[in-house]
Design a protein around this motif. Structure first.
Motif, mmCIF file in Angstrom:
data_model
loop_
_atom_site.group_PDB
_atom_site.id
_atom_site.type_symbol
_atom_site.label_atom_id
_atom_site.label_comp_id
_atom_site.label_asym_id
_atom_site.label_seq_id
_atom_site.Cartn_x
_atom_site.Cartn_y
_atom_site.Cartn_z
ATOM 1 N N PHE A 70 0.825 -1.208 0.000
ATOM 2 C CA PHE A 70 0.000 0.000 0.000
ATOM 3 C C PHE A 70 0.862 1.262 0.000
ATOM 4 O O PHE A 70 0.538 2.251 -0.656
ATOM 5 N N LEU A 71 1.964 1.227 0.740
ATOM 6 C CA LEU A 71 2.833 2.408 0.806
ATOM 7 C C LEU A 71 3.478 2.695 -0.544
ATOM 8 O O LEU A 71 3.751 3.855 -0.870
ATOM 9 N N ASN A 72 3.722 1.652 -1.320
ATOM 10 C CA ASN A 72 4.248 1.873 -2.667
ATOM 11 C C ASN A 72 3.247 2.635 -3.529
ATOM 12 O O ASN A 72 3.626 3.460 -4.370
ATOM 13 N N ILE A 73 1.960 2.368 -3.306
ATOM 14 C CA ILE A 73 0.920 3.117 -4.025
ATOM 15 C C ILE A 73 0.898 4.564 -3.539
ATOM 16 O O ILE A 73 0.754 5.503 -4.335
ATOM 17 N N PHE A 74 1.034 4.758 -2.219
ATOM 18 C CA PHE A 74 1.052 6.113 -1.658
ATOM 19 C C PHE A 74 2.181 6.943 -2.263
ATOM 20 O O PHE A 74 2.027 8.147 -2.486
ATOM 21 N N LYS A 75 3.323 6.303 -2.527
ATOM 22 C CA LYS A 75 4.479 7.036 -3.038
ATOM 23 C C LYS A 75 4.226 7.626 -4.424
ATOM 24 O O LYS A 75 4.767 8.686 -4.760
ATOM 25 N N VAL A 76 3.426 6.940 -5.216
ATOM 26 C CA VAL A 76 3.148 7.445 -6.558
ATOM 27 C C VAL A 76 1.960 8.407 -6.568
ATOM 28 O O VAL A 76 1.636 8.984 -7.610
ATOM 29 N N LEU A 77 1.320 8.571 -5.413
ATOM 30 C CA LEU A 77 0.189 9.498 -5.331
ATOM 31 C C LEU A 77 0.619 10.918 -5.007
ATOM 32 O O LEU A 77 -0.127 11.863 -5.250
ATOM 33 N N ALA A 78 1.805 11.082 -4.418
ATOM 34 C CA ALA A 78 2.196 12.427 -3.988
ATOM 35 C C ALA A 78 3.703 12.531 -3.852
ATOM 36 O O ALA A 78 4.403 11.553 -3.556
ATOM 37 N N GLY A 79 4.202 13.757 -4.089
ATOM 38 C CA GLY A 79 5.588 14.106 -3.853
ATOM 39 C C GLY A 79 5.650 15.373 -3.028
ATOM 40 O O GLY A 79 4.667 15.757 -2.389
ATOM 41 N N TYR A 80 6.787 16.060 -3.042
ATOM 42 C CA TYR A 80 6.923 17.269 -2.225
ATOM 43 C C TYR A 80 5.954 18.371 -2.657
ATOM 44 O O TYR A 80 5.187 18.892 -1.849
ATOM 45 N N GLY A 81 5.935 18.705 -3.944
ATOM 46 C CA GLY A 81 5.113 19.819 -4.409
ATOM 47 C C GLY A 81 3.986 19.426 -5.328
ATOM 48 O O GLY A 81 3.378 20.278 -5.971
ATOM 49 N N TRP A 82 3.663 18.141 -5.410
ATOM 50 C CA TRP A 82 2.607 17.699 -6.318
ATOM 51 C C TRP A 82 1.856 16.526 -5.694
ATOM 52 O O TRP A 82 2.302 15.922 -4.734
ATOM 53 N N GLY A 83 0.702 16.229 -6.258
ATOM 54 C CA GLY A 83 -0.022 15.030 -5.849
ATOM 55 C C GLY A 83 -1.170 15.292 -4.893
ATOM 56 O O GLY A 83 -1.650 16.414 -4.728
ATOM 57 N N HIS A 85 -3.464 15.858 -1.705
ATOM 58 C CA HIS A 85 -3.324 16.707 -0.509
ATOM 59 C C HIS A 85 -3.093 15.831 0.719
ATOM 60 O O HIS A 85 -3.662 14.735 0.836
ATOM 61 N N PRO A 86 -2.261 16.278 1.677
ATOM 62 C CA PRO A 86 -1.986 15.474 2.875
ATOM 63 C C PRO A 86 -3.225 15.061 3.653
ATOM 64 O O PRO A 86 -3.258 13.974 4.230
ATOM 65 N N LYS A 87 -4.265 15.907 3.676
ATOM 66 C CA LYS A 87 -5.453 15.531 4.453
ATOM 67 C C LYS A 87 -6.160 14.326 3.836
ATOM 68 O O LYS A 87 -6.729 13.491 4.557
ATOM 69 N N HIS A 88 -6.106 14.212 2.496
ATOM 70 C CA HIS A 88 -6.726 13.059 1.841
ATOM 71 C C HIS A 88 -5.854 11.815 2.013
ATOM 72 O O HIS A 88 -6.387 10.705 2.225
ATOM 73 N N LEU A 89 -4.542 11.982 1.938
ATOM 74 C CA LEU A 89 -3.651 10.848 2.183
ATOM 75 C C LEU A 89 -3.791 10.351 3.621
ATOM 76 O O LEU A 89 -3.723 9.143 3.876
ATOM 77 N N ARG A 90 -3.979 11.275 4.543
ATOM 78 C CA ARG A 90 -4.161 10.896 5.948
ATOM 79 C C ARG A 90 -5.420 10.042 6.117
ATOM 80 O O ARG A 90 -5.405 9.022 6.814
ATOM 81 N N ARG A 91 -6.481 10.462 5.457
ATOM 82 C CA ARG A 91 -7.723 9.688 5.552
ATOM 83 C C ARG A 91 -7.573 8.321 4.892
ATOM 84 O O ARG A 91 -8.109 7.320 5.370
ATOM 85 N N LEU A 92 -6.849 8.286 3.773
ATOM 86 C CA LEU A 92 -6.595 6.999 3.123
ATOM 87 C C LEU A 92 -5.802 6.076 4.038
ATOM 88 O O LEU A 92 -6.081 4.872 4.126
ATOM 89 N N TYR A 93 -4.823 6.637 4.714
ATOM 90 C CA TYR A 93 -4.019 5.819 5.631
ATOM 91 C C TYR A 93 -4.886 5.248 6.746
ATOM 92 O O TYR A 93 -4.796 4.052 7.067
ATOM 93 N N LEU A 94 -5.736 6.084 7.346
ATOM 94 C CA LEU A 94 -6.572 5.625 8.456
ATOM 95 C C LEU A 94 -7.560 4.554 8.009
ATOM 96 O O LEU A 94 -7.821 3.598 8.759
ATOM 97 N N SER A 95 -8.090 4.685 6.809
ATOM 98 C CA SER A 95 -9.128 3.746 6.358
ATOM 99 C C SER A 95 -8.561 2.484 5.720
ATOM 100 O O SER A 95 -9.150 1.406 5.864
ATOM 101 N N VAL A 96 -7.423 2.603 5.039
ATOM 102 C CA VAL A 96 -6.903 1.463 4.279
ATOM 103 C C VAL A 96 -5.808 0.714 5.028
ATOM 104 O O VAL A 96 -5.783 -0.520 5.054
ATOM 105 N N ILE A 97 -4.909 1.449 5.681
ATOM 106 C CA ILE A 97 -3.754 0.812 6.319
ATOM 107 C C ILE A 97 -3.973 0.606 7.808
ATOM 108 O O ILE A 97 -3.848 -0.517 8.318
ATOM 109 N N ARG A 98 -4.304 1.686 8.533
ATOM 110 C CA ARG A 98 -4.407 1.508 9.983
ATOM 111 C C ARG A 98 -5.567 0.603 10.373
ATOM 112 O O ARG A 98 -5.522 -0.065 11.414
#
Length: 554
Positions: A70-83, A85-98
């Protein structure tokens, strides 16, 4: 015994696993239908890998492999200045990984630290991707700024939630085992070792008073809830009142509701109910608009305001059964309480008093009495509702004593508060050595992540998170990670950290004066930290632009 149930054991799908400490195992030879069952070192049951020593290594390693994908997928979803938004990635982490980490987590909490730390590292990897943190950022800083608890406290919370659910069941076998275990001398064997998590949490919760029932309250009804046609009895809408009260004047709402009641409930016996909660003072009351009779109650236990509202409705229904009339309407200004009763017909588990209300409605039907539950807006100078509100407040101090035990969900605050205290202790301890800069900005872990409320793009949010942590990709931390040969600024010859870049560095003087021309920014040592406490402020956005320009020329 299995044969008596009409079932057969499939020898091709069955395995044998012997659970025992140490490496020595007794030989096992089990034959089913002429076939010898193979002996395995681990087996999967209900999604959990059980190894023969119950050390949970197989389960945790398998879980880490899934998370890594799953983290490999997260890496291609966002970088430093693109991809994303952190709030959406945070929600994805809570729902999919945690959510996967949470499953049965308080059971495998007894695993060795070497295994549990693998999950901590997985969470740290996820937090770095979500917030764009660099590798040197302390884990407790990332957890605090993204408002994601350390996994050890998450396991503590879920264990407490599970125990409170078990305590809400009469004669729970788990609670009986824990009581017997704590009262015996076996607990002394853990004096020098870590206690099992369930025992540790139960020591805190064993004296909590929780409402108990032998079975699910839904089975206390004589009929299935769907047969009650509750949608025809509970009315939570009033025509032309579908917006917040601030959009209409009080006089308009008052007149509209009076006309609605006169048209819809002409000839009905009218009763108004209400609940009140002021700190630990809780009251409930109902007011009979026909006879001007009223009853108000004082509730000593710490229950929710919705629970108090439902108790008021239940007492009003009991009162209705003693009145010689056939049409009744009970008004309540708590829409959530009426919606909660309406949800009893769905798969959602409701409170015991909600099922009691349904049972009372069925009983009144048998007496040929029609009862409607109608919502009305609060505080619109409607006489009956204002009387019920005043009586409920009075009852919170001087009403008839009503003994009510809170349901398990109303006791969850005990576990939550304990987790918050433990997290703050952990944060304070870690901040003594690392993350001192961050602690001047955020003195303790927040209850809500600030990234969920700001209107900033991903690049600015990542810059803000890095600045707040004090770890940005300049020479100081580049040297720690082996990227740069030395930690010093190439012009000033001192350690190049966030404070030096923003406040001291000579090569950035022109840009700094351009963004911050006022003297206070340079004379006040804590000015930069004060700005970062409000990440969406104009001054904070200037800091982000300054850092971006500095990074672009490096």
């Amino acid at each position: 015994m299995v044969g008596n149930l009409g079932l057969n054991i499939s020898s091709s799908k069955s395995k044998v696993c012997v659970f025992k400490k140490g490496l020595n195992r007794y030989p096992v030879n089990i034959i089913v239908n002429g076939s010898t069952l193979s002996v395995v070192h681990h087996a999967k049951y209900l999604g959990v890998w059980l190894d023969r020593s119950l050390r949970w290594g197989k389960h945790i390693n398998d879980l880490c492999n899934k998370i890594s994908n799953f983290l490999n997928i997260f890496k291609v979803l966002a970088g430093y200045g693109w991809g994303v938004h952190p709030k959406h990635l945070r929600r994805l982490y809570l729902s999919v990984i945690r959510s996967r980490i949470d499953y049965a987590c308080f059971v495998y909490n007894d695993s060795s630290v070497a295994h549990l730390i693998k999950l901590d590292r997985m969470q740290n990897r996820a937090l770095r991707i979500i917030g764009g943190y660099i590798r040197s950022t302390p884990s407790h800083v990332m957890e605090s700024d993204l408002c994601i608890q350390p996994l050890c406290f998450r396991r503590f919370y879920l264990a407490g939630k599970f125990l409170l659910k078990s305590m809400s069941m009469t004669n729970s076998s788990l609670i009986q085992i824990l009581d017997k275990f704590i009262s015996s001398n076996l607990v002394t064997s853990w004096k020098r070792k870590r206690k099992p998590l369930l025992i540790e949490v139960y020591d805190i919760l064993k004296n909590v008073e929780v409402n108990k029932s032998k079975s699910l309250d839904i089975f206390s009804l004589d009929t299935w809830p769907n047969n009650i046609q509750i949608a025809n009895l509970i009315k939570i809408d009033i025509m032309n009142i579908n917006k917040p009260k601030r959009n209409d004047s009080t006089s308009y709402l008052n007149n509209h509701c009076k006309n609605f009641i006169d048209e819809q409930y002409n000839g009905f016996y009218k009763i108004f109910t209400d609940g009140s909660k002021d700190g630990l003072h809780i009251g409930a009351a109902f007011f009979d608009a026909e006879s001007s009779d009223s009853i108000y109650f004082k509730i000593s236990s710490n229950i929710s305001i919705m629970h108090a509202e439902l108790l008021a409705v239940s007492e009003a229904l009991s009162y209705v059964s003693s009145i010689d009339y056939d049409k009744f309407v009970i008004f309540s200004d708590s829409k959530c309480a009426l919606q909660h009763v309406a949800r009893c017909t769905s798969n959602a588990r409701s409170t015991p008093v909600a099922y009691r209300i349904l049972k009372q409605i069925c009983s009144l039907r048998e007496q040929s009495k029609t009862v409607f539950l109608q919502w009305i807006p609060s505080h619109i100078d409607l006489l009956g509702n204002d009387m019920a509100d005043t009586l409920a407040k009075y009852g919170a101090c001087d009403g008839i004593e009503m003994i009510v035990r809170p349901i398990f969900s109303e006791c969850l605050h005990i576990v939550k508060n304990k987790c918050i205290d433990l997290w703050r202790e952990y944060f304070d301890k870690r901040s003594k050595d690392k993350g001192i800069w961050y602690r001047t900005i955020q003195p303790h872990p927040p209850n809500i992540s600030w990234i969920d409320t700001v209107l900033l793009n991903r690049k600015d949010v990542v810059t803000a998170l890095r600045l707040r942590s004090g770890h940005i990709p300049f020479n100081k931390f580049g040297h720690l990670m082996g990227i740069t040969p030395h930690p010093n600024c190439s012009v000033c010859g001192v350690v190049e950290d966030a404070y030096h870049i923003l406040m001291e560095c000579v090569k950035n003087e022109t840009r700094r004066r351009q963004f911050f021309p006022y003297k206070l920014f340079y004379t006040n040592v804590g000015e930069c930290n004060s700005i970062l406490t409000k990440p969406e402020s104009i001054s904070a956005k200037k800091l982000y632009k300054l850092v971006d320009e500095v990074q672009s020329i490096m």
